[in-house]
Write an enzyme that holds these catalytic residues in place. Structure first.
Site, PDB file in Angstrom:
ATOM      1  N   GLY A 109     -12.952   5.771   0.425  1.00  9.74           N
ATOM      2  CA  GLY A 109     -12.632   6.866  -0.499  1.00  9.74           C
ATOM      3  C   GLY A 109     -12.968   6.544  -1.951  1.00  9.74           C
ATOM      4  CG  HIS A 111      -9.148   7.010  -4.515  1.00 11.97           C
ATOM      5  ND1 HIS A 111     -10.293   7.655  -4.107  1.00 11.97           N
ATOM      6  CD2 HIS A 111      -8.326   7.992  -4.969  1.00 11.97           C
ATOM      7  CE1 HIS A 111     -10.155   8.951  -4.302  1.00 11.97           C
ATOM      8  NE2 HIS A 111      -8.981   9.190  -4.828  1.00 11.97           N
ATOM      9  CG  ASP A 112     -10.696  -1.420  -5.346  1.00  7.62           C
ATOM     10  OD1 ASP A 112     -10.281  -2.001  -4.336  1.00  7.62           O
ATOM     11  OD2 ASP A 112     -10.736  -1.950  -6.488  1.00  7.62           O
ATOM     12  N   GLY A 180      -9.669   2.015   2.808  1.00  7.44           N
ATOM     13  CA  GLY A 180      -9.023   1.087   1.877  1.00  7.44           C
ATOM     14  C   GLY A 180      -7.509   1.208   1.941  1.00  7.44           C
ATOM     15  CE1 TYR A 473      -0.916   2.694  -6.298  1.00  2.33           C
ATOM     16  CE2 TYR A 473       1.243   1.693  -6.571  1.00  2.33           C
ATOM     17  CZ  TYR A 473       0.457   2.779  -6.227  1.00  2.33           C
ATOM     18  OH  TYR A 473       1.058   3.952  -5.822  1.00  2.33           O
TER      19      TYR A 473
END
Ligand code: FDA
Length: 532
Positions: A109, A111-112, A180, A473
């Site tokens: 996706g 979004h790391d 992820g 996060y």
């Protein structure tokens, strides 16, 4: 021409640069040729290979690049992006990557937080899973196979299409990728009742460093343990996860309630810490804190209580009145709805059609930096007031602290059940985030310094030895591997124990068994034991 002694080292250096550039261009061409050849061998379309010469290259690269900060600091762009449509193309990518020493990055996706799926310091290419996103639901066995290129929104949408009483417990943002997210944990609005996404994985399809396709049985229980929260990248490319779905009531209740400093926000937030992890498991009271403008134009702190109750409002109100009367929740604050509508509510799409969940790029990209902490003892009121000062140092609405409560079933699961170790003893997780726009990027360092200063101040109030952090996060400030060449166990344990506590050692041993040459690696991947 005679080269003087003092110039000789310079010419030697120049020759070295030219030879290494030529050999890297050579490698790159050979690598591309290798991919084309391997794709042809497996009768694959080569239009799933994008080079910078391809008109769609930039749009494919950027479409799921969620955080522009890492990309803006990087000088390397991927040599190639591959969007495989079947597994043989991933096997081909692994083969050519090994043969020509070009680093492989896998992106689901995008979004790391540190962009590790689309940024690298060394020559690299991306295996982008976007075309592998099928989802099949078995409503009799309450299970689903979901390919890792799917987003959470696509997963939630597909479950809701099939059933009104089945759901899945994972994150809030619909564009987050399954690949992820499940690999690193997956906390969401039902986590106190049902745990995190990785707790519900019951099988998987993984391609290992040798290009073998493995399922739970053939990979063995050690590797299967490692991929349920041990972090993306380290152990292979997960093509699909099989998960156990959860049963939910047909009606859930949501509310968003804001309190400012004039409305006793400090005392209410303080009290929240004694309630949030102990209250009824069906209730998750999440708390967002921001510096905002109050109605009189002055700065204040907004404490935004955003909550999900798995049941009707008439069951929720007595619980709130008994356990958390300080918030003053009333029926009018609450809305009953089916679970799938609550996904829209928490993602900020209330009132929109469910189809918005299928939009993979609907969230606007921005520049941001995030960090995380775990809190085991309530922060005193004077500590909260110091946090308010920090928030007021940043511009209005730019920085946010999210307090996500733990407790409930999270407490009942052992720390070593899966690699995600943050269980009993945690009241809540703090997520710190500061964001800014492209025009403000020249001042990025000021914002990054701000969040680092706040994080350093918070050390006195949060978990210690190790100072725990949530893998999803991702934060490279807490330590990273050496980028070129091999990292060491010592380097990796700086960040490894924070994310995984004692599970880190087991992850290292498993990595040693399945990928001893450290093929799957990045700045925070598990190193094999051989690097001790
Ligand atoms: P991405 O594709 O960037 O991958 C992340 C890492 O996993 C990279 O190292 C990548 O190489 C690796 N990887 C990806 N696919 C893989 C595969 N198939 N096999 C092996 N490795 C793979 N978290 C949370 O718990 N709850 C939440 O509510 C949210 N909300 C949220 C909102 C927003 C806006 C952002 C940006 C992030 C979150 N997150 C979150 C954090 C999120 O869970 C985390 O960033 C995930 O790693 C994102 O997974 P993606 O597949 O999108 O990222």
């Amino acid at each position: 021409m005679k080269i003087s002694g003092s110039l000789f080292p310079f010419f030697l250096f120049l020759a070295f640069i030219l030879i290494s550039r030529a050999s890297s261009a050579h490698n790159k061409n050979d690598f591309l040729e290798c991919l084309n050849l391997q794709f042809q061998k497996s009768n694959s379309e080569i239009d799933s290979i994008y080079t910078p010469q391809n008109a769609s290259y930039s749009s494919v690269l950027q479409s799921t690049t969620r955080n522009l900060r890492p990309a803006s600091n990087s000088r390397q762009r991927p040599l190639v992006i591959i969007t495989p449509e079947h597994e043989s193309q991933i096997q081909a990518a692994i083969y050519c990557s090994k043969k020509y020493g070009i680093q492989l990055k896998v992106r689901s996706g995008g979004h790391d937080y540190e962009g590790l799926s689309y940024v690298s310091q060394t020559p690299f290419f991306i295996v982008d899973m976007r075309n592998l996103r099928s989802i099949s639901i078995d409503t009799e066995k309450n299970t689903a196979w979901v390919q890792t290129g799917a987003t959470l929104g696509e997963l939630y949408y597909t479950i809701a299409e099939k059933s009104k009483t089945l759901a899945f417990t994972a994150g809030v943002c619909p564009t987050v990728g399954v690949g992820g997210h499940f690999s690193g944990g997956g906390y969401g609005m039902m986590s106190r009742k049902h745990g995190i996404a990785a707790d519900h994985i019951i099988d998987a399809k993984l391609i290992d460093a040798n290009g073998q396709i493995l399922d739970r049985e053939s990979m063995g229980e050690d590797l299967f343990w490692a991929i349920r929260g041990g972090g993306g990248t380290s152990f292979g490319i997960v093509v699909a996860f099989k998960v156990k779905l959860i049963v939910i009531p047909q009606t859930v209740t949501v509310f968003n309630v804001t309190r400012t400093l004039d409305q006793n926000a400090t005392q209410i937030v303080h009290r929240w810490q004694y309630v949030a992890d102990k209250i009824d498991d069906n209730l998750l009271l999440r708390l967002f804190l921001r510096s905002i403008n109050s109605s009189n134009g002055k700065r204040t702190i907004g404490a935004f209580f955003t909550s999900l109750y798995l049941g009707p409002v008439d069951d929720l109100l007595p619980i709130m009145q008994e356990k958390f009367p300080e918030l003053g929740l009333v029926k009018e604050d609450c809305t009953e709805m089916p679970w799938i509508e609550s996904i829209l509510f928490f993602a900020g799409f209330q009132g929109e059609s469910l189809d918005v969940l299928l939009n993979r790029t609907q969230v606007s990209t921005s520049y941001f930096k995030g960090k995380s902490d775990y809190v085991k003892q309530p922060i005193p009121e004077y500590g909260l007031k110091s946090i308010w000062k920090f928030l007021n140092e940043e511009d209005v609405n730019r920085a946010e602290l999210q307090f996500s409560p733990y407790g409930g079933i999270i407490d009942d699961i052992s720390e070593s059940e899966i690699p995600f170790p943050h269980r009993s003893g945690n009241i809540f997780m703090i997520h710190y985030v500061v964001g800014w726009s492209e025009e403000e990027n020249a001042e990025s360092q000021r914002h990054i310094n701000w969040i680092r200063k706040l994080y350093s101040f918070m050390a006195r109030y949060v978990s210690k030895s190790p100072r725990d952090a949530y893998f999803n996060y991702r934060d490279l400030d807490i330590g990273m591997n050496k980028i070129e060449g091999n990292t060491s166990y010592k380097q990796a344990s700086v960040w490894g124990f924070k994310y995984f506590n004692n599970n880190f050692r087991r992850l290292v041993h498993i990595k040693n068994k399945v990928d001893p040459t450290n093929f799957f690696r990045n700045e925070q991947s598990i190193p094999p034991v051989s690097l001790w």
